[in-house]
Design an enzyme around this catalytic site. Structure first.
Site, PDB file in Angstrom:
ATOM      1  CD  GLU A   1      -3.169  -9.531   3.460  1.00  0.00           C
ATOM      2  OE1 GLU A   1      -2.717  -9.255   2.364  1.00  0.00           O
ATOM      3  OE2 GLU A   1      -3.191  -8.981   4.326  1.00  0.00           O
TER       4      GLU A   1
ATOM      5  CB  SER B   1       1.495  -5.301   9.244  1.00  0.00           C
ATOM      6  OG  SER B   1       0.199  -4.804   9.093  1.00  0.00           O
TER       7      SER B   1
ATOM      8  CB  SER C   1      -0.836   0.244   1.332  1.00  0.00           C
ATOM      9  OG  SER C   1      -1.621  -1.086   1.292  1.00  0.00           O
TER      10      SER C   1
HETATM   11  C1  LIG Z   1      -4.461  -3.295  10.212  1.00  0.00           C
HETATM   12  C2  LIG Z   1      -4.019  -3.136   8.821  1.00  0.00           C
HETATM   13  C3  LIG Z   1      -2.855  -3.611   8.602  1.00  0.00           C
HETATM   14  C4  LIG Z   1      -2.242  -3.303   7.186  1.00  0.00           C
HETATM   15  N1  LIG Z   1      -1.126  -4.007   6.888  1.00  0.00           N
HETATM   16  C5  LIG Z   1      -0.667  -3.504   5.687  1.00  0.00           C
HETATM   17  C6  LIG Z   1       0.525  -4.120   5.165  1.00  0.00           C
HETATM   18  O1  LIG Z   1       1.206  -4.761   6.044  1.00  0.00           O
HETATM   19  N2  LIG Z   1       1.072  -3.826   3.917  1.00  0.00           N
HETATM   20  C7  LIG Z   1       0.419  -3.282   3.173  1.00  0.00           C
HETATM   21  O2  LIG Z   1       0.916  -3.046   1.874  1.00  0.00           O
HETATM   22  N3  LIG Z   1      -0.748  -2.745   3.401  1.00  0.00           N
HETATM   23  C8  LIG Z   1      -1.432  -2.766   4.835  1.00  0.00           C
HETATM   24  N4  LIG Z   1      -2.620  -2.405   5.064  1.00  0.00           N
HETATM   25  C9  LIG Z   1      -3.459  -1.477   4.154  1.00  0.00           C
HETATM   26  C10 LIG Z   1      -4.684  -1.965   3.393  1.00  0.00           C
HETATM   27  O3  LIG Z   1      -4.268  -3.078   2.341  1.00  0.00           O
HETATM   28  C11 LIG Z   1      -5.254  -0.708   2.857  1.00  0.00           C
HETATM   29  O4  LIG Z   1      -5.803   0.084   3.871  1.00  0.00           O
HETATM   30  C12 LIG Z   1      -6.502  -1.322   1.957  1.00  0.00           C
HETATM   31  O5  LIG Z   1      -6.224  -1.892   0.917  1.00  0.00           O
HETATM   32  C13 LIG Z   1      -7.527   0.116   1.831  1.00  0.00           C
HETATM   33  O6  LIG Z   1      -6.912   0.881   1.186  1.00  0.00           O
HETATM   34  P1  LIG Z   1      -6.711   2.482   1.569  1.00  0.00           P
HETATM   35  O7  LIG Z   1      -6.611   2.363   3.156  1.00  0.00           O
HETATM   36  O8  LIG Z   1      -5.820   3.357   0.621  1.00  0.00           O
HETATM   37  O9  LIG Z   1      -8.232   2.946   1.354  1.00  0.00           O
HETATM   38  P2  LIG Z   1      -9.044   3.454   0.204  1.00  0.00           P
HETATM   39  O10 LIG Z   1      -8.749   2.747  -1.134  1.00  0.00           O
HETATM   40  O11 LIG Z   1      -8.536   4.683  -0.097  1.00  0.00           O
HETATM   41  O12 LIG Z   1     -10.574   3.366   0.250  1.00  0.00           O
HETATM   42  C14 LIG Z   1     -11.069   4.250   0.983  1.00  0.00           C
HETATM   43  C15 LIG Z   1     -12.494   3.784   0.959  1.00  0.00           C
HETATM   44  O13 LIG Z   1     -13.131   3.653  -0.335  1.00  0.00           O
HETATM   45  C16 LIG Z   1     -13.702   2.318  -0.641  1.00  0.00           C
HETATM   46  N5  LIG Z   1     -13.360   2.147  -2.041  1.00  0.00           N
HETATM   47  C17 LIG Z   1     -12.374   2.211  -2.717  1.00  0.00           C
HETATM   48  N6  LIG Z   1     -12.325   1.965  -4.078  1.00  0.00           N
HETATM   49  C18 LIG Z   1     -13.645   1.376  -4.152  1.00  0.00           C
HETATM   50  C19 LIG Z   1     -14.436   0.850  -5.326  1.00  0.00           C
HETATM   51  N7  LIG Z   1     -13.822   0.785  -6.387  1.00  0.00           N
HETATM   52  N8  LIG Z   1     -15.517   0.194  -5.020  1.00  0.00           N
HETATM   53  C20 LIG Z   1     -16.123   0.319  -3.793  1.00  0.00           C
HETATM   54  N9  LIG Z   1     -15.379   1.052  -2.744  1.00  0.00           N
HETATM   55  C21 LIG Z   1     -14.394   1.450  -2.875  1.00  0.00           C
HETATM   56  C22 LIG Z   1     -13.067   1.405   0.334  1.00  0.00           C
HETATM   57  O14 LIG Z   1     -13.694   0.149   0.372  1.00  0.00           O
HETATM   58  C23 LIG Z   1     -12.889   2.303   1.590  1.00  0.00           C
HETATM   59  O15 LIG Z   1     -14.178   1.978   2.386  1.00  0.00           O
HETATM   60  C24 LIG Z   1      -3.172  -2.697   6.304  1.00  0.00           C
HETATM   61  C25 LIG Z   1      -4.561  -2.033   6.655  1.00  0.00           C
HETATM   62  C26 LIG Z   1      -4.821  -2.062   8.152  1.00  0.00           C
HETATM   63  C27 LIG Z   1      -6.155  -1.633   8.368  1.00  0.00           C
END
Ligand SMILES: Cc1cc2nc3c(=O)[nH]c(=O)nc-3n(C[C@H](O)[C@H](O)[C@H](O)COP(=O)(O)OP(=O)(O)OC[C@H]3O[C@@H](n4cnc5c(N)ncnc54)[C@H](O)[C@@H]3O)c2cc1C
Length: 447
Positions: free
Chosen positions: A234, A151, A119
Protein backbone atom coordinates in the site's frame (compact mmCIF):
# COMPACT_ATOMS: atom_id res chain seq x y z
CA UNK A 1 26.64 2.92 -17.33
CA UNK A 2 26.51 -0.46 -19.02
CA UNK A 3 23.86 -1.57 -16.58
CA UNK A 4 21.70 1.48 -17.25
CA UNK A 5 21.78 0.75 -20.99
CA UNK A 6 20.91 -2.91 -20.40
CA UNK A 7 17.96 -2.02 -18.15
CA UNK A 8 16.70 0.51 -20.67
CA UNK A 9 16.83 -2.08 -23.47
CA UNK A 10 14.88 -4.54 -21.32
CA UNK A 11 12.17 -1.98 -20.56
CA UNK A 12 11.94 -1.11 -24.23
CA UNK A 13 11.64 -4.77 -25.16
CA UNK A 14 8.82 -5.27 -22.67
CA UNK A 15 6.97 -2.25 -24.06
CA UNK A 16 7.50 -3.44 -27.64
CA UNK A 17 6.05 -6.85 -26.70
CA UNK A 18 3.08 -5.12 -25.14
CA UNK A 19 2.51 -2.96 -28.20
CA UNK A 20 2.47 -6.01 -30.49
CA UNK A 21 0.17 -7.85 -28.10
CA UNK A 22 -2.27 -4.90 -27.94
CA UNK A 23 -2.34 -4.63 -31.74
CA UNK A 24 -3.39 -8.27 -31.91
CA UNK A 25 -5.74 -8.43 -28.95
CA UNK A 26 -7.45 -5.10 -28.22
CA UNK A 27 -10.99 -5.08 -29.58
CA UNK A 28 -13.38 -2.38 -28.36
CA UNK A 29 -16.35 -4.67 -29.05
CA UNK A 30 -15.32 -7.17 -26.39
CA UNK A 31 -17.15 -6.94 -23.10
CA UNK A 32 -15.14 -5.53 -20.21
CA UNK A 33 -14.99 -9.05 -18.71
CA UNK A 34 -13.69 -10.57 -21.97
CA UNK A 35 -11.04 -7.87 -22.39
CA UNK A 36 -9.84 -8.10 -18.78
CA UNK A 37 -9.65 -11.91 -19.12
CA UNK A 38 -7.27 -11.51 -22.10
CA UNK A 39 -5.22 -8.74 -20.45
CA UNK A 40 -4.97 -10.47 -17.06
CA UNK A 41 -4.09 -13.94 -18.32
CA UNK A 42 -1.41 -12.48 -20.62
CA UNK A 43 0.29 -10.91 -17.56
CA UNK A 44 -0.34 -7.27 -18.52
CA UNK A 45 -2.92 -6.40 -15.83
CA UNK A 46 -0.50 -6.79 -12.90
CA UNK A 47 2.92 -7.07 -14.58
CA UNK A 48 4.87 -6.52 -11.35
CA UNK A 49 3.53 -9.82 -9.96
CA UNK A 50 5.75 -12.85 -10.45
CA UNK A 51 5.21 -14.99 -13.54
CA UNK A 52 3.77 -17.74 -11.28
CA UNK A 53 1.01 -15.32 -10.25
CA UNK A 54 -0.29 -13.91 -13.56
CA UNK A 55 2.45 -11.25 -13.76
CA UNK A 56 5.70 -10.66 -15.63
CA UNK A 57 8.01 -9.93 -12.71
CA UNK A 58 8.82 -6.38 -13.86
CA UNK A 59 9.74 -3.47 -11.50
CA UNK A 60 6.92 -1.22 -10.31
CA UNK A 61 8.26 1.67 -12.40
CA UNK A 62 8.01 -0.52 -15.53
CA UNK A 63 4.47 -1.50 -14.52
CA UNK A 64 3.59 2.22 -14.49
CA UNK A 65 5.02 2.55 -18.03
CA UNK A 66 2.98 -0.47 -19.12
CA UNK A 67 -0.22 1.11 -17.79
CA UNK A 68 0.66 4.34 -19.61
CA UNK A 69 1.28 2.43 -22.84
CA UNK A 70 -2.11 0.66 -22.58
CA UNK A 71 -3.78 4.06 -22.16
CA UNK A 72 -1.77 5.62 -25.02
CA UNK A 73 -2.77 2.74 -27.30
CA UNK A 74 -6.41 3.58 -26.58
CA UNK A 75 -7.25 0.27 -24.86
CA UNK A 76 -9.17 -0.12 -21.61
CA UNK A 77 -6.92 -0.01 -18.52
CA UNK A 78 -6.45 -2.99 -16.19
CA UNK A 79 -9.03 -3.53 -13.43
CA UNK A 80 -8.10 -1.04 -10.75
CA UNK A 81 -8.66 -1.11 -7.00
CA UNK A 82 -7.47 -2.75 -3.82
CA UNK A 83 -7.54 -6.25 -5.30
CA UNK A 84 -4.82 -5.46 -7.82
CA UNK A 85 -2.95 -3.00 -5.59
CA UNK A 86 -2.92 -4.98 -2.33
CA UNK A 87 -4.58 -8.42 -2.28
CA UNK A 88 -2.93 -9.88 -5.38
CA UNK A 89 0.70 -9.08 -4.39
CA UNK A 90 0.02 -10.23 -0.81
CA UNK A 91 -1.43 -13.56 -1.95
CA UNK A 92 1.41 -13.92 -4.46
CA UNK A 93 3.88 -13.45 -1.56
CA UNK A 94 2.19 -15.61 1.08
CA UNK A 95 -0.55 -17.73 -0.53
CA UNK A 96 -0.47 -21.27 -1.84
CA UNK A 97 -0.39 -21.92 -5.59
CA UNK A 98 -4.04 -23.03 -5.32
CA UNK A 99 -4.98 -19.67 -3.73
CA UNK A 100 -3.07 -17.85 -6.45
CA UNK A 101 -4.83 -19.87 -9.15
CA UNK A 102 -8.29 -18.97 -7.82
CA UNK A 103 -8.10 -15.69 -5.90
CA UNK A 104 -5.36 -13.87 -7.87
CA UNK A 105 -6.79 -15.09 -11.16
CA UNK A 106 -10.16 -13.49 -10.35
CA UNK A 107 -8.41 -10.24 -9.40
CA UNK A 108 -6.23 -9.81 -12.48
CA UNK A 109 -9.18 -10.61 -14.74
CA UNK A 110 -11.39 -8.11 -12.88
CA UNK A 111 -13.98 -10.73 -11.94
CA UNK A 112 -13.76 -9.87 -8.25
CA UNK A 113 -13.25 -6.58 -6.42
CA UNK A 114 -11.61 -6.58 -2.98
CA UNK A 115 -11.65 -4.38 0.11
CA UNK A 116 -9.36 -4.21 3.14
CA UNK A 117 -10.88 -5.21 6.50
CA UNK A 118 -8.05 -4.16 8.82
CA UNK A 119 -8.95 -1.07 10.93
CA UNK A 120 -11.40 -1.26 13.82
CA UNK A 121 -12.98 1.43 16.01
CA UNK A 122 -10.35 0.64 18.68
CA UNK A 123 -7.46 -0.44 16.43
CA UNK A 124 -6.01 1.89 13.78
CA UNK A 125 -2.42 2.91 14.42
CA UNK A 126 -2.25 0.15 17.01
CA UNK A 127 -3.58 -2.32 14.46
CA UNK A 128 -2.27 -5.35 16.37
CA UNK A 129 -4.73 -4.43 19.14
CA UNK A 130 -7.65 -5.62 16.97
CA UNK A 131 -10.46 -7.55 18.68
CA UNK A 132 -12.35 -9.14 15.76
CA UNK A 133 -12.24 -12.89 16.48
CA UNK A 134 -12.10 -15.90 14.16
CA UNK A 135 -12.77 -19.36 15.63
CA UNK A 136 -12.28 -22.60 13.78
CA UNK A 137 -15.41 -24.75 13.40
CA UNK A 138 -14.55 -27.85 11.36
CA UNK A 139 -13.43 -26.69 7.91
CA UNK A 140 -14.62 -23.11 8.46
CA UNK A 141 -13.72 -20.08 10.56
CA UNK A 142 -16.55 -18.17 12.25
CA UNK A 143 -15.84 -14.45 12.45
CA UNK A 144 -17.32 -11.83 14.81
CA UNK A 145 -16.37 -8.18 15.20
CA UNK A 146 -16.48 -4.73 13.60
CA UNK A 147 -14.22 -3.10 11.02
CA UNK A 148 -14.25 0.56 9.97
CA UNK A 149 -12.97 2.83 7.17
CA UNK A 150 -13.47 -0.03 4.71
CA UNK A 151 -12.75 1.76 1.41
CA UNK A 152 -15.00 0.61 -1.45
CA UNK A 153 -16.53 -2.09 0.77
CA UNK A 154 -19.88 -1.45 -0.92
CA UNK A 155 -18.58 -2.76 -4.26
CA UNK A 156 -16.33 -5.55 -2.92
CA UNK A 157 -16.83 -9.25 -3.59
CA UNK A 158 -14.00 -10.27 -1.26
CA UNK A 159 -12.22 -8.77 1.75
CA UNK A 160 -8.66 -8.98 3.11
CA UNK A 161 -9.52 -9.77 6.72
CA UNK A 162 -7.25 -9.86 9.74
CA UNK A 163 -8.72 -11.37 12.90
CA UNK A 164 -7.54 -12.67 16.26
CA UNK A 165 -7.23 -16.45 16.26
CA UNK A 166 -5.26 -16.87 19.53
CA UNK A 167 -6.17 -14.36 22.27
CA UNK A 168 -3.67 -15.95 24.68
CA UNK A 169 -0.66 -15.19 22.47
CA UNK A 170 1.07 -11.76 22.54
CA UNK A 171 -0.87 -9.33 20.41
CA UNK A 172 1.21 -9.55 17.22
CA UNK A 173 1.39 -13.34 17.34
CA UNK A 174 -2.26 -14.43 17.57
CA UNK A 175 -3.57 -12.85 14.36
CA UNK A 176 -4.46 -14.65 11.10
CA UNK A 177 -5.11 -13.29 7.60
CA UNK A 178 -8.04 -14.48 5.47
CA UNK A 179 -9.84 -13.83 2.21
CA UNK A 180 -13.53 -13.45 3.15
CA UNK A 181 -16.55 -13.60 0.84
CA UNK A 182 -18.46 -10.31 1.29
CA UNK A 183 -21.65 -11.83 -0.21
CA UNK A 184 -23.05 -13.45 2.90
CA UNK A 185 -25.63 -12.69 5.59
CA UNK A 186 -22.94 -12.39 8.26
CA UNK A 187 -21.37 -9.36 6.54
CA UNK A 188 -23.14 -5.99 6.70
CA UNK A 189 -21.57 -2.93 5.02
CA UNK A 190 -22.83 0.56 5.97
CA UNK A 191 -21.52 3.61 4.03
CA UNK A 192 -19.95 6.61 5.84
CA UNK A 193 -20.24 9.98 4.08
CA UNK A 194 -17.03 12.07 4.00
CA UNK A 195 -16.71 15.85 3.92
CA UNK A 196 -16.09 15.68 0.15
CA UNK A 197 -19.74 14.58 -0.25
CA UNK A 198 -18.69 11.09 -1.38
CA UNK A 199 -19.14 7.87 0.59
CA UNK A 200 -15.95 6.03 -0.24
CA UNK A 201 -15.60 4.17 3.00
CA UNK A 202 -17.82 2.10 5.26
CA UNK A 203 -18.36 0.40 8.58
CA UNK A 204 -18.39 -3.40 8.23
CA UNK A 205 -20.13 -5.59 10.77
CA UNK A 206 -19.17 -9.28 10.90
CA UNK A 207 -21.67 -11.48 12.73
CA UNK A 208 -21.03 -15.23 12.57
CA UNK A 209 -19.54 -14.65 9.11
CA UNK A 210 -17.91 -17.74 7.62
CA UNK A 211 -14.54 -18.23 5.93
CA UNK A 212 -13.37 -21.57 4.53
CA UNK A 213 -10.07 -22.71 6.05
CA UNK A 214 -8.78 -22.93 2.46
CA UNK A 215 -8.81 -19.10 2.41
CA UNK A 216 -6.43 -18.67 5.33
CA UNK A 217 -3.53 -16.79 3.69
CA UNK A 218 -0.16 -17.71 5.19
CA UNK A 219 0.10 -19.65 8.43
CA UNK A 220 -2.44 -19.65 11.24
CA UNK A 221 -1.48 -17.04 13.90
CA UNK A 222 1.21 -15.62 11.60
CA UNK A 223 -1.07 -13.10 9.89
CA UNK A 224 0.79 -10.05 11.22
CA UNK A 225 3.62 -10.64 8.73
CA UNK A 226 1.06 -11.08 5.94
CA UNK A 227 -0.73 -7.85 6.95
CA UNK A 228 2.60 -6.01 6.92
CA UNK A 229 3.17 -7.26 3.42
CA UNK A 230 -0.19 -5.70 2.41
CA UNK A 231 0.74 -2.42 4.15
CA UNK A 232 4.15 -2.39 2.44
CA UNK A 233 2.48 -2.75 -0.97
CA UNK A 234 0.00 0.00 0.00
CA UNK A 235 2.74 2.49 1.00
CA UNK A 236 4.94 1.72 -1.98
CA UNK A 237 1.94 1.94 -4.36
CA UNK A 238 0.88 5.30 -2.92
CA UNK A 239 4.33 6.74 -3.37
CA UNK A 240 4.96 5.45 -6.86
CA UNK A 241 2.68 7.81 -8.71
CA UNK A 242 -0.07 5.30 -9.47
CA UNK A 243 -0.46 3.18 -12.52
CA UNK A 244 -3.75 3.70 -14.30
CA UNK A 245 -2.46 6.64 -16.32
CA UNK A 246 -5.17 8.15 -18.43
CA UNK A 247 -8.15 6.05 -19.41
CA UNK A 248 -11.30 5.81 -17.30
CA UNK A 249 -10.94 3.92 -14.06
CA UNK A 250 -13.48 1.12 -14.38
CA UNK A 251 -14.51 -0.54 -11.13
CA UNK A 252 -14.02 -4.32 -11.29
CA UNK A 253 -16.11 -7.06 -9.71
CA UNK A 254 -19.66 -8.33 -9.86
CA UNK A 255 -21.35 -5.50 -7.92
CA UNK A 256 -20.26 -2.43 -9.94
CA UNK A 257 -22.07 -3.78 -13.03
CA UNK A 258 -19.33 -3.04 -15.57
CA UNK A 259 -18.31 -6.57 -16.58
CA UNK A 260 -21.02 -7.06 -19.24
CA UNK A 261 -20.58 -3.60 -20.81
CA UNK A 262 -18.70 -2.88 -24.04
CA UNK A 263 -15.00 -2.26 -23.32
CA UNK A 264 -14.69 0.40 -26.04
CA UNK A 265 -17.35 2.54 -24.33
CA UNK A 266 -14.90 3.32 -21.53
CA UNK A 267 -12.09 4.73 -23.68
CA UNK A 268 -11.98 8.02 -25.54
CA UNK A 269 -11.97 7.46 -29.34
CA UNK A 270 -8.68 8.42 -31.01
CA UNK A 271 -9.06 11.48 -33.27
CA UNK A 272 -8.75 10.65 -36.99
CA UNK A 273 -7.70 13.93 -38.58
CA UNK A 274 -5.35 15.28 -41.16
CA UNK A 275 -2.49 17.44 -39.86
CA UNK A 276 -3.97 20.79 -41.01
CA UNK A 277 -7.35 20.40 -39.33
CA UNK A 278 -5.71 19.02 -36.18
CA UNK A 279 -3.43 22.09 -36.00
CA UNK A 280 -6.43 24.38 -36.57
CA UNK A 281 -8.38 22.72 -33.75
CA UNK A 282 -5.37 22.95 -31.47
CA UNK A 283 -5.14 26.70 -32.07
CA UNK A 284 -8.86 27.38 -31.59
CA UNK A 285 -9.60 25.31 -28.46
CA UNK A 286 -8.39 26.23 -24.96
CA UNK A 287 -5.35 24.14 -24.00
CA UNK A 288 -6.21 21.05 -21.93
CA UNK A 289 -4.58 20.96 -18.52
CA UNK A 290 -3.39 17.56 -17.47
CA UNK A 291 -2.11 16.93 -13.98
CA UNK A 292 -2.87 19.01 -10.92
CA UNK A 293 0.34 21.06 -11.19
CA UNK A 294 -0.62 22.20 -14.68
CA UNK A 295 -4.14 23.04 -13.50
CA UNK A 296 -2.73 25.24 -10.73
CA UNK A 297 -0.29 27.01 -13.05
CA UNK A 298 -3.13 27.67 -15.50
CA UNK A 299 -5.40 29.02 -12.76
CA UNK A 300 -2.62 31.26 -11.41
CA UNK A 301 -1.89 32.66 -14.88
CA UNK A 302 -5.61 33.20 -15.56
CA UNK A 303 -6.23 35.30 -12.43
CA UNK A 304 -2.85 37.02 -12.27
CA UNK A 305 -1.72 35.38 -9.02
CA UNK A 306 1.23 33.88 -10.88
CA UNK A 307 3.02 37.21 -10.25
CA UNK A 308 2.70 36.73 -6.46
CA UNK A 309 6.15 35.78 -5.10
CA UNK A 310 4.85 33.28 -2.51
CA UNK A 311 2.59 31.52 -5.01
CA UNK A 312 5.42 31.28 -7.54
CA UNK A 313 7.73 29.78 -4.92
CA UNK A 314 5.11 27.24 -3.86
CA UNK A 315 4.44 26.22 -7.49
CA UNK A 316 8.16 25.54 -7.88
CA UNK A 317 8.24 23.66 -4.56
CA UNK A 318 5.36 21.46 -5.72
CA UNK A 319 7.24 20.67 -8.92
CA UNK A 320 10.41 19.84 -6.98
CA UNK A 321 8.55 17.50 -4.58
CA UNK A 322 7.09 15.66 -7.59
CA UNK A 323 10.55 15.35 -9.17
CA UNK A 324 12.04 14.07 -5.90
CA UNK A 325 9.36 11.36 -5.79
CA UNK A 326 10.17 10.37 -9.36
CA UNK A 327 13.92 10.28 -8.68
CA UNK A 328 13.44 8.22 -5.51
CA UNK A 329 11.41 5.70 -7.54
CA UNK A 330 14.35 5.52 -9.98
CA UNK A 331 16.79 5.01 -7.07
CA UNK A 332 14.70 2.09 -5.79
CA UNK A 333 14.61 0.63 -9.29
CA UNK A 334 18.41 0.91 -9.63
CA UNK A 335 18.98 -0.60 -6.16
CA UNK A 336 16.66 -3.54 -6.92
CA UNK A 337 18.41 -4.16 -10.23
CA UNK A 338 21.55 -4.72 -8.12
CA UNK A 339 19.70 -7.04 -5.72
CA UNK A 340 19.63 -4.35 -2.99
CA UNK A 341 16.93 -2.25 -1.36
CA UNK A 342 16.69 1.20 0.24
CA UNK A 343 15.40 0.71 3.79
CA UNK A 344 12.41 2.83 4.74
CA UNK A 345 11.69 4.01 1.19
CA UNK A 346 7.96 3.05 1.25
CA UNK A 347 7.58 5.10 4.46
CA UNK A 348 9.50 8.03 2.94
CA UNK A 349 7.34 7.83 -0.22
CA UNK A 350 4.21 7.94 1.87
CA UNK A 351 5.42 10.94 3.90
CA UNK A 352 6.41 12.69 0.70
CA UNK A 353 2.94 12.11 -0.75
CA UNK A 354 1.39 13.65 2.39
CA UNK A 355 3.56 16.75 1.91
CA UNK A 356 2.53 17.00 -1.73
CA UNK A 357 -1.22 16.80 -1.05
CA UNK A 358 -1.00 19.33 1.80
CA UNK A 359 0.85 21.76 -0.48
CA UNK A 360 -1.65 21.12 -3.30
CA UNK A 361 -4.46 21.97 -0.86
CA UNK A 362 -2.93 25.20 0.49
CA UNK A 363 -1.61 26.41 -2.83
CA UNK A 364 -4.85 25.67 -4.70
CA UNK A 365 -6.90 27.58 -2.13
CA UNK A 366 -4.40 30.49 -2.13
CA UNK A 367 -4.65 30.76 -5.92
CA UNK A 368 -8.45 30.66 -6.24
CA UNK A 369 -9.11 32.78 -3.11
CA UNK A 370 -12.79 33.06 -2.10
CA UNK A 371 -13.83 30.69 -4.94
CA UNK A 372 -12.32 27.94 -2.80
CA UNK A 373 -15.42 28.13 -0.60
CA UNK A 374 -17.65 26.93 -3.47
CA UNK A 375 -17.69 23.12 -3.49
CA UNK A 376 -20.19 21.07 -5.49
CA UNK A 377 -21.05 17.98 -3.48
CA UNK A 378 -22.34 16.11 -6.55
CA UNK A 379 -22.15 16.25 -10.37
CA UNK A 380 -25.26 18.45 -10.69
CA UNK A 381 -23.97 21.03 -8.18
CA UNK A 382 -20.59 21.08 -9.94
CA UNK A 383 -22.29 21.69 -13.30
CA UNK A 384 -24.12 24.72 -11.84
CA UNK A 385 -20.92 26.08 -10.28
CA UNK A 386 -18.98 25.62 -13.51
CA UNK A 387 -21.66 27.59 -15.34
CA UNK A 388 -21.77 30.41 -12.78
CA UNK A 389 -18.00 30.80 -12.35
CA UNK A 390 -17.08 29.96 -15.96
CA UNK A 391 -14.16 28.01 -14.50
CA UNK A 392 -14.22 24.21 -15.01
CA UNK A 393 -11.04 23.69 -12.92
CA UNK A 394 -12.43 24.87 -9.55
CA UNK A 395 -13.90 21.47 -8.55
CA UNK A 396 -10.42 19.92 -8.84
CA UNK A 397 -9.13 22.52 -6.36
CA UNK A 398 -11.93 22.17 -3.79
CA UNK A 399 -12.02 18.37 -4.05
CA UNK A 400 -8.25 18.19 -3.56
CA UNK A 401 -8.47 20.58 -0.59
CA UNK A 402 -11.15 18.50 1.13
CA UNK A 403 -9.55 15.13 0.32
CA UNK A 404 -6.02 16.24 1.32
CA UNK A 405 -6.72 15.25 4.92
CA UNK A 406 -7.02 11.57 3.94
CA UNK A 407 -3.59 10.56 2.52
CA UNK A 408 -1.67 11.56 5.68
CA UNK A 409 -3.96 9.12 7.59
CA UNK A 410 -4.62 6.06 5.44
CA UNK A 411 -2.07 3.30 5.04
CA UNK A 412 -0.67 4.34 8.47
CA UNK A 413 -0.52 7.97 9.63
CA UNK A 414 2.47 10.27 9.11
CA UNK A 415 3.40 9.91 12.80
CA UNK A 416 3.45 6.13 12.46
CA UNK A 417 5.66 6.33 9.33
CA UNK A 418 8.11 8.46 11.36
CA UNK A 419 8.02 5.97 14.24
CA UNK A 420 8.87 3.16 11.81
CA UNK A 421 11.72 5.14 10.25
CA UNK A 422 13.06 6.06 13.70
CA UNK A 423 12.94 2.56 15.13
CA UNK A 424 13.65 0.31 12.16
CA UNK A 425 15.89 2.46 9.96
CA UNK A 426 17.68 4.79 12.38
CA UNK A 427 17.81 2.24 15.23
CA UNK A 428 16.35 4.65 17.83
CA UNK A 429 14.98 3.10 21.05
CA UNK A 430 11.40 1.81 20.92
CA UNK A 431 8.59 3.65 22.69
CA UNK A 432 8.59 2.87 26.44
CA UNK A 433 5.94 0.65 28.05
CA UNK A 434 5.68 -1.96 25.30
CA UNK A 435 3.14 -4.72 25.95
CA UNK A 436 4.28 -6.74 22.95
CA UNK A 437 5.38 -9.75 25.02
CA UNK A 438 2.23 -10.11 27.14
CA UNK A 439 -0.75 -12.32 26.20
CA UNK A 440 -3.36 -10.20 24.39
CA UNK A 441 -6.10 -11.52 26.72
CA UNK A 442 -4.30 -10.04 29.78
CA UNK A 443 -3.93 -6.49 28.34
CA UNK A 444 -6.14 -3.67 29.67
CA UNK A 445 -8.81 -2.66 27.11
CA UNK A 446 -10.96 0.46 26.69
CA UNK A 447 -14.60 0.29 27.88
C1 LIG B 1 -9.38 7.76 3.22
C2 LIG B 1 -9.12 6.60 4.15
C3 LIG B 1 -9.28 5.32 3.68
C4 LIG B 1 -9.05 4.24 4.54
N1 LIG B 1 -9.27 2.98 4.04
C5 LIG B 1 -9.12 1.91 4.86
C6 LIG B 1 -9.44 0.59 4.41
O1 LIG B 1 -9.85 0.38 3.25
N2 LIG B 1 -9.32 -0.43 5.25
C7 LIG B 1 -8.87 -0.25 6.55
O2 LIG B 1 -8.76 -1.25 7.26
N3 LIG B 1 -8.58 0.99 7.03
C8 LIG B 1 -8.70 2.07 6.22
N4 LIG B 1 -8.43 3.34 6.69
C9 LIG B 1 -8.07 3.50 8.10
C10 LIG B 1 -6.66 3.95 8.39
O3 LIG B 1 -5.74 2.90 8.17
C11 LIG B 1 -6.62 4.44 9.84
O4 LIG B 1 -7.46 5.58 9.91
C12 LIG B 1 -5.22 4.79 10.28
O5 LIG B 1 -4.42 3.66 10.43
C13 LIG B 1 -5.24 5.56 11.63
O6 LIG B 1 -5.98 4.88 12.59
P1 LIG B 1 -7.11 5.64 13.43
O7 LIG B 1 -8.03 6.36 12.48
O8 LIG B 1 -7.73 4.64 14.35
O9 LIG B 1 -6.36 6.75 14.26
P2 LIG B 1 -5.58 6.54 15.63
O10 LIG B 1 -4.73 5.36 15.59
O11 LIG B 1 -6.58 6.62 16.74
O12 LIG B 1 -4.64 7.83 15.67
C14 LIG B 1 -5.10 9.12 16.09
C15 LIG B 1 -3.90 10.07 16.08
O13 LIG B 1 -2.91 9.63 17.03
C16 LIG B 1 -1.63 9.46 16.40
N5 LIG B 1 -0.94 8.31 16.98
C17 LIG B 1 -1.48 7.09 17.27
N6 LIG B 1 -0.53 6.26 17.76
C18 LIG B 1 0.65 6.97 17.74
C19 LIG B 1 1.99 6.66 18.14
N7 LIG B 1 2.32 5.45 18.62
N8 LIG B 1 2.94 7.62 17.99
C20 LIG B 1 2.64 8.85 17.48
N9 LIG B 1 1.36 9.21 17.13
C21 LIG B 1 0.39 8.28 17.25
C22 LIG B 1 -1.97 9.20 14.94
O14 LIG B 1 -0.89 9.51 14.10
C23 LIG B 1 -3.18 10.11 14.71
O15 LIG B 1 -2.75 11.44 14.47
C24 LIG B 1 -8.64 4.44 5.87
C25 LIG B 1 -8.47 5.77 6.36
C26 LIG B 1 -8.70 6.84 5.51
C27 LIG B 1 -8.52 8.24 6.05
Amino acid sequence: MTQVHEMQATDDEVLADLHAWLAENWDPDLTVAEWWERLGLAGWAAPSLPTTAYGRGVARSVAVKIAQEIAAFGALAAPNGLGLLLAAPTIADHGTQEQIDTLVRDIVTGQQAWCQLFSEPGAGSDLAGLTTRAELDGEEWIVNGQKVWTSLGQSADMGMLIARTDPDAPKHQGISYFGIDMHQDGVEVRPLTEMTGHAMFNESFLTDARVPDAWLIGERNKGWAVANSTLGHERAGLGSGGGSAGNAMVVPGTIAGNLGRRAGDFVAPKPKKDATSAAKDEASTPKRRSGFGEILIGLAKDNGSSTDAVIRQDLVKLYILGELGRMNAERVKAARANGADIPGMPNISKLSMSNIVRLQRDLGLAIVGPYGMLHGYDEAANAVLNEVTGNPFLPAVTMTALYAQAPPIYGGTDQIQRNILGERVLGLPKEPGSTNDQPFSSLPKNG
